[in-house]
Motif scaffolding. Structure first.
Motif, PDB file in Angstrom:
ATOM      1  N   GLU A   1      47.275  19.772 -62.530  1.00 17.79           N
ATOM      2  CA  GLU A   1      47.408  20.717 -61.093  1.00 17.79           C
ATOM      3  C   GLU A   1      47.619  19.653 -60.077  1.00 17.79           C
ATOM      4  O   GLU A   1      46.636  18.539 -60.127  1.00 17.79           O
ATOM      5  N   PRO A   2      48.212  20.049 -59.056  1.00 19.96           N
ATOM      6  CA  PRO A   2      48.092  18.930 -57.858  1.00 19.96           C
ATOM      7  C   PRO A   2      46.729  19.575 -57.229  1.00 19.96           C
ATOM      8  O   PRO A   2      46.269  20.651 -57.106  1.00 19.96           O
ATOM      9  N   ARG A   3      46.021  18.337 -56.684  1.00 20.54           N
ATOM     10  CA  ARG A   3      44.655  18.605 -56.073  1.00 20.54           C
ATOM     11  C   ARG A   3      44.639  18.154 -54.741  1.00 20.54           C
ATOM     12  O   ARG A   3      45.358  17.030 -54.222  1.00 20.54           O
ATOM     13  N   ARG A   4      43.985  18.760 -53.717  1.00 21.62           N
ATOM     14  CA  ARG A   4      43.682  18.381 -52.384  1.00 21.62           C
ATOM     15  C   ARG A   4      42.260  17.656 -52.435  1.00 21.62           C
ATOM     16  O   ARG A   4      41.631  17.424 -53.427  1.00 21.62           O
ATOM     17  N   HIS A   5      42.190  16.631 -51.319  1.00 19.75           N
ATOM     18  CA  HIS A   5      40.820  15.911 -51.423  1.00 19.75           C
ATOM     19  C   HIS A   5      40.584  15.003 -52.362  1.00 19.75           C
ATOM     20  O   HIS A   5      39.384  14.945 -52.903  1.00 19.75           O
ATOM     21  N   LYS A   6      41.719  14.445 -53.095  1.00 24.19           N
ATOM     22  CA  LYS A   6      41.321  13.439 -54.179  1.00 24.19           C
ATOM     23  C   LYS A   6      40.716  12.196 -53.733  1.00 24.19           C
ATOM     24  O   LYS A   6      40.867  11.905 -52.684  1.00 24.19           O
ATOM     25  N   PHE A   7      39.496  11.811 -54.548  1.00 24.03           N
ATOM     26  CA  PHE A   7      38.483  10.757 -54.202  1.00 24.03           C
ATOM     27  C   PHE A   7      39.337   9.436 -53.979  1.00 24.03           C
ATOM     28  O   PHE A   7      39.049   8.824 -53.033  1.00 24.03           O
ATOM     29  N   GLU A   8      40.484   9.142 -54.654  1.00 24.43           N
ATOM     30  CA  GLU A   8      41.180   7.959 -54.493  1.00 24.43           C
ATOM     31  C   GLU A   8      41.858   7.676 -53.077  1.00 24.43           C
ATOM     32  O   GLU A   8      42.286   6.648 -52.837  1.00 24.43           O
ATOM     33  N   ASN A   9      41.920   8.900 -52.575  1.00 24.24           N
ATOM     34  CA  ASN A   9      42.787   8.818 -51.285  1.00 24.24           C
ATOM     35  C   ASN A   9      41.644   8.673 -50.001  1.00 24.24           C
ATOM     36  O   ASN A   9      41.979   8.464 -48.819  1.00 24.24           O
ATOM     37  N   LYS A  10      40.347   8.571 -50.286  1.00 30.00           N
ATOM     38  CA  LYS A  10      39.334   8.275 -49.283  1.00 30.00           C
ATOM     39  C   LYS A  10      39.201   6.761 -49.195  1.00 30.00           C
ATOM     40  O   LYS A  10      39.506   6.089 -49.844  1.00 30.00           O
ATOM     41  N   GLN A  11      38.814   6.441 -47.680  1.00 23.91           N
ATOM     42  CA  GLN A  11      39.237   4.936 -47.227  1.00 23.91           C
ATOM     43  C   GLN A  11      38.341   4.244 -48.236  1.00 23.91           C
ATOM     44  O   GLN A  11      38.636   2.984 -48.500  1.00 23.91           O
ATOM     45  N   ASP A  12      37.182   4.633 -48.302  1.00 23.76           N
ATOM     46  CA  ASP A  12      36.075   3.851 -49.325  1.00 23.76           C
ATOM     47  C   ASP A  12      36.662   3.319 -50.570  1.00 23.76           C
ATOM     48  O   ASP A  12      36.402   2.233 -51.330  1.00 23.76           O
ATOM     49  N   ASN A  13      37.750   4.177 -51.093  1.00 17.67           N
ATOM     50  CA  ASN A  13      38.058   3.807 -52.355  1.00 17.67           C
ATOM     51  C   ASN A  13      39.589   3.150 -52.400  1.00 17.67           C
ATOM     52  O   ASN A  13      40.013   3.201 -53.511  1.00 17.67           O
TER      53      ASN A  13
ATOM     54  N   TYR B   1      39.861  12.721 -68.418  1.00 13.86           N
ATOM     55  CA  TYR B   1      40.889  14.005 -68.829  1.00 13.86           C
ATOM     56  C   TYR B   1      40.355  15.097 -67.987  1.00 13.86           C
ATOM     57  O   TYR B   1      39.423  15.233 -67.817  1.00 13.86           O
ATOM     58  N   GLY B   2      41.455  15.790 -67.526  1.00 15.55           N
ATOM     59  CA  GLY B   2      41.244  16.848 -66.853  1.00 15.55           C
ATOM     60  C   GLY B   2      40.357  16.505 -65.545  1.00 15.55           C
ATOM     61  O   GLY B   2      39.456  17.295 -65.218  1.00 15.55           O
ATOM     62  N   SER B   3      40.703  15.582 -64.903  1.00 19.03           N
ATOM     63  CA  SER B   3      39.952  14.918 -63.894  1.00 19.03           C
ATOM     64  C   SER B   3      39.740  15.773 -62.630  1.00 19.03           C
ATOM     65  O   SER B   3      38.812  15.668 -61.874  1.00 19.03           O
ATOM     66  N   GLY B   4      40.740  16.845 -62.155  1.00 18.45           N
ATOM     67  CA  GLY B   4      40.445  17.702 -61.010  1.00 18.45           C
ATOM     68  C   GLY B   4      40.644  16.536 -59.715  1.00 18.45           C
ATOM     69  O   GLY B   4      41.437  15.573 -59.683  1.00 18.45           O
ATOM     70  N   LYS B   5      39.713  16.651 -58.891  1.00 23.40           N
ATOM     71  CA  LYS B   5      39.680  15.761 -57.963  1.00 23.40           C
ATOM     72  C   LYS B   5      39.032  14.035 -58.018  1.00 23.40           C
ATOM     73  O   LYS B   5      39.178  13.337 -57.344  1.00 23.40           O
ATOM     74  N   GLY B   6      38.900  14.137 -59.448  1.00 23.84           N
ATOM     75  CA  GLY B   6      38.198  12.862 -59.853  1.00 23.84           C
ATOM     76  C   GLY B   6      36.736  12.571 -59.745  1.00 23.84           C
ATOM     77  O   GLY B   6      36.210  11.211 -59.551  1.00 23.84           O
ATOM     78  N   GLY B   7      36.018  13.458 -59.826  1.00 25.49           N
ATOM     79  CA  GLY B   7      34.480  13.289 -59.345  1.00 25.49           C
ATOM     80  C   GLY B   7      33.891  12.320 -60.596  1.00 25.49           C
ATOM     81  O   GLY B   7      32.953  11.653 -60.159  1.00 25.49           O
ATOM     82  N   LEU B   8      34.125  12.542 -61.866  1.00 23.29           N
ATOM     83  CA  LEU B   8      33.338  11.593 -62.682  1.00 23.29           C
ATOM     84  C   LEU B   8      33.837  10.276 -62.832  1.00 23.29           C
ATOM     85  O   LEU B   8      32.717   9.184 -62.560  1.00 23.29           O
ATOM     86  N   ALA B   9      34.981  10.035 -62.613  1.00 22.44           N
ATOM     87  CA  ALA B   9      35.429   8.576 -62.149  1.00 22.44           C
ATOM     88  C   ALA B   9      34.915   8.081 -61.050  1.00 22.44           C
ATOM     89  O   ALA B   9      34.432   6.786 -61.045  1.00 22.44           O
TER      90      ALA B   9
ATOM     91  N   VAL C   1      43.094   2.638 -59.335  1.00 18.32           N
ATOM     92  CA  VAL C   1      43.270   4.039 -59.678  1.00 18.32           C
ATOM     93  C   VAL C   1      44.554   4.551 -59.877  1.00 18.32           C
ATOM     94  O   VAL C   1      45.367   4.481 -58.912  1.00 18.32           O
ATOM     95  N   LEU C   2      44.909   4.884 -61.050  1.00 15.78           N
ATOM     96  CA  LEU C   2      46.305   5.475 -61.273  1.00 15.78           C
ATOM     97  C   LEU C   2      46.156   7.090 -61.719  1.00 15.78           C
ATOM     98  O   LEU C   2      45.495   7.195 -62.713  1.00 15.78           O
ATOM     99  N   ARG C   3      46.798   7.930 -60.931  1.00 12.16           N
ATOM    100  CA  ARG C   3      46.668   9.301 -60.991  1.00 12.16           C
ATOM    101  C   ARG C   3      48.150   9.779 -61.660  1.00 12.16           C
ATOM    102  O   ARG C   3      48.955   9.645 -61.211  1.00 12.16           O
TER     103      ARG C   3
END
Length: 459
Positions: free
Chosen positions: A204-216, A178-186, A221-223
């Protein structure tokens, strides 16, 4: 040529092009003959009064609202309190501004209620002073927390993995942040538990979301861009979406939403096409493993004020969806910003009333305002010993207020969600952050007794 208007909140010039023959754009030109009014959908910008109706049809705020309301698992206000208790937050005078007599009265009331609250929720073996000492800091201004998110996320992830034994349950568990922001805890949990299905709820819309990084890219992951109060967890845990019955872009378009005229994704999809993709992603997420899941882990790092209560309330509604063989919910929520709690959303007003801290809406508003003392700065204009002692006492009382609000939440989890092992503990040193307490609840009694193995006893 760019507009000459300087945006006050950003300290830079407007980036829109100027109108011919002027040095300003259409939004900032100074023409007294044409009246501008705030947009009803978003007062942060203004429009010409004679073009208001036309603007409402194309305002990007209307489009954003339509996108949110057409997302899967959206239900307006589903996690709201649903009562009509009048709020005094808007009219209440903060305790610190109400005079020294009021300040001292609240310090007395909270100090008297503190040991009662601890004994009532955590038991006779827990030392109130020892619990308080885990979070009280001498200098709030010394803590620069911005660069400390990673270490806090990792500490919470270690807590989840060690005490909930998550690795052995991955196929049947879904994590909701909840209130994940960029998703750092997940992300911190996924680094140690690859394959865990994660839902990120963030309004809120977020830039640099972790699920968009190649490693993930391979992770499930459902946002969802939703306010927590509108996230229908019960619907999410209901029977899986039928891939053959999902809405198409044409079904989702209309009003402020339009389909794209492009024929390929590379040329850019419109909001209706992106919504269609989201619905398909939700169906794929549910189909990726056991559904409904055997357990749900609700987690958050520093969920602000009343958002914690709204998140907990969503679990109560969703508990009706538990199927036979389900182990129910696990909770790991680090709280913060208790001064922003409100009487509408707080889950356990009877607990505060029993302690003599919430006889009215005005009382509640003043009580939560004292929580700001816990991490505020000292009065440096008066450095006398008596003043320093008084400020330290206020800091302690402010921390008591924070912990009392959290203890009420723990008691509510035990009573309403039948989580008897729910408790309150520290997850990281107060040198990292004074907001270092987390509400935890294993899935059922006996899963992990280490939740209660805490060094809070005096001596």
């Amino acid at each position: 040529v760019r507009c000459s208007y300087v945006v006050p909140n950003k300290g830079r010039r407007c980036r829109f092009p100027v109108l011919p023959g002027t040095s300003f754009c259409g939004a900032h030109r100074e023409d007294e003959s044409v009246e501008r009014v705030p947009c009803p959908l978003d007062p942060n910008h203004t429009v010409f009064k004679n073009r208001l109706q036309q603007h409402l049809k194309i305002c990007t705020k209307a489009r954003d609202q339509s996108v949110v309301q057409r997302q899967p698992f959206y239900r307006r206000g589903v996690n709201g309190a649903g009562d009509s208790v009048p709020s005094a937050l808007a009219d209440a005078v903060a305790v610190s501004a109400a005079g020294e007599e009021v300040v001292r009265d609240w310090m007395r009331r909270i100090s008297e209620a503190w040991p009662k609250a601890v004994k009532q929720v955590l038991g006779e073996a827990t030392c109130p002073e020892g619990l308080l000492e885990k979070s009280v800091v001498l200098e709030g201004g010394q803590l620069a927390h911005a660069e400390k998110h990673d270490v806090q996320n990792q500490a919470l992830a270690d807590l989840i993995l060690q005490d909930l034994r998550l690795k052995s349950k991955i196929p049947g568990v879904v994590l909701v942040e909840y209130g994940s922001g960029k998703g750092g805890l997940a992300n911190a949990v996924l680094r140690q538990c690859p394959g865990l299905r994660c839902v990120l709820v963030e309004r809120e819309p977020r830039r640099h979301k972790f699920e968009n990084k190649q490693d993930n890219k391979e992770e499930q992951v459902l946002r969802l861009r939703l306010d927590i109060v509108d996230f229908d967890l019960q619907q999410f845990l209901s029977p899986a979406l039928d891939p053959q019955s999902l809405p198409s872009a044409a079904d989702l378009s209309g009003g402020a939403l339009k389909t794209s005229t492009s024929s390929t994704k590379a040329e850019g999809f419109g909001p209706a096409e992106r919504l269609e993709e989201l619905w398909r992603a939700a169906a794929s997420f549910q189909a990726a493993g056991e559904w409904p899941p055997s357990s749900l882990l609700a987690c958050a790092k520093h969920l602000c004020g009343g958002a914690t209560d709204i998140a907990l309330r969503s679990l109560k509604a969703a508990s009706k969806s538990n199927v036979e063989g389900s182990n129910g919910h696990m909770v790991c929520v680090a709280t913060c910003c208790h001064h922003r709690c409100d009487i509408h959303s707080y889950v356990n007003r009877p607990f505060l009333e029993g302690l003599g801290l919430c006889d009215s809406a005005q009382d509640f508003a003043q009580f939560v305002s004292t929580a700001g003392w816990a991490v505020g700065g000292f009065n440096r204009s008066d450095s006398t010993l008596a003043r320093r002692v008084h400020d330290l006492e206020k800091r302690k009382v402010g921390m008591m207020a924070k912990r009392i609000l959290d203890l009420g939440r723990v008691a509510w989890l035990r009573q309403e969600l039948q989580l008897p092992d729910a408790t309150l503990m520290d997850y990281i040193s107060k040198a990292v952050t004074p907001e270092n307490m987390v509400i935890v609840a294993p899935v059922r009694s006996g899963v992990s007794r280490s939740w209660k193995c805490l060094a809070w006893c005096c001596g």
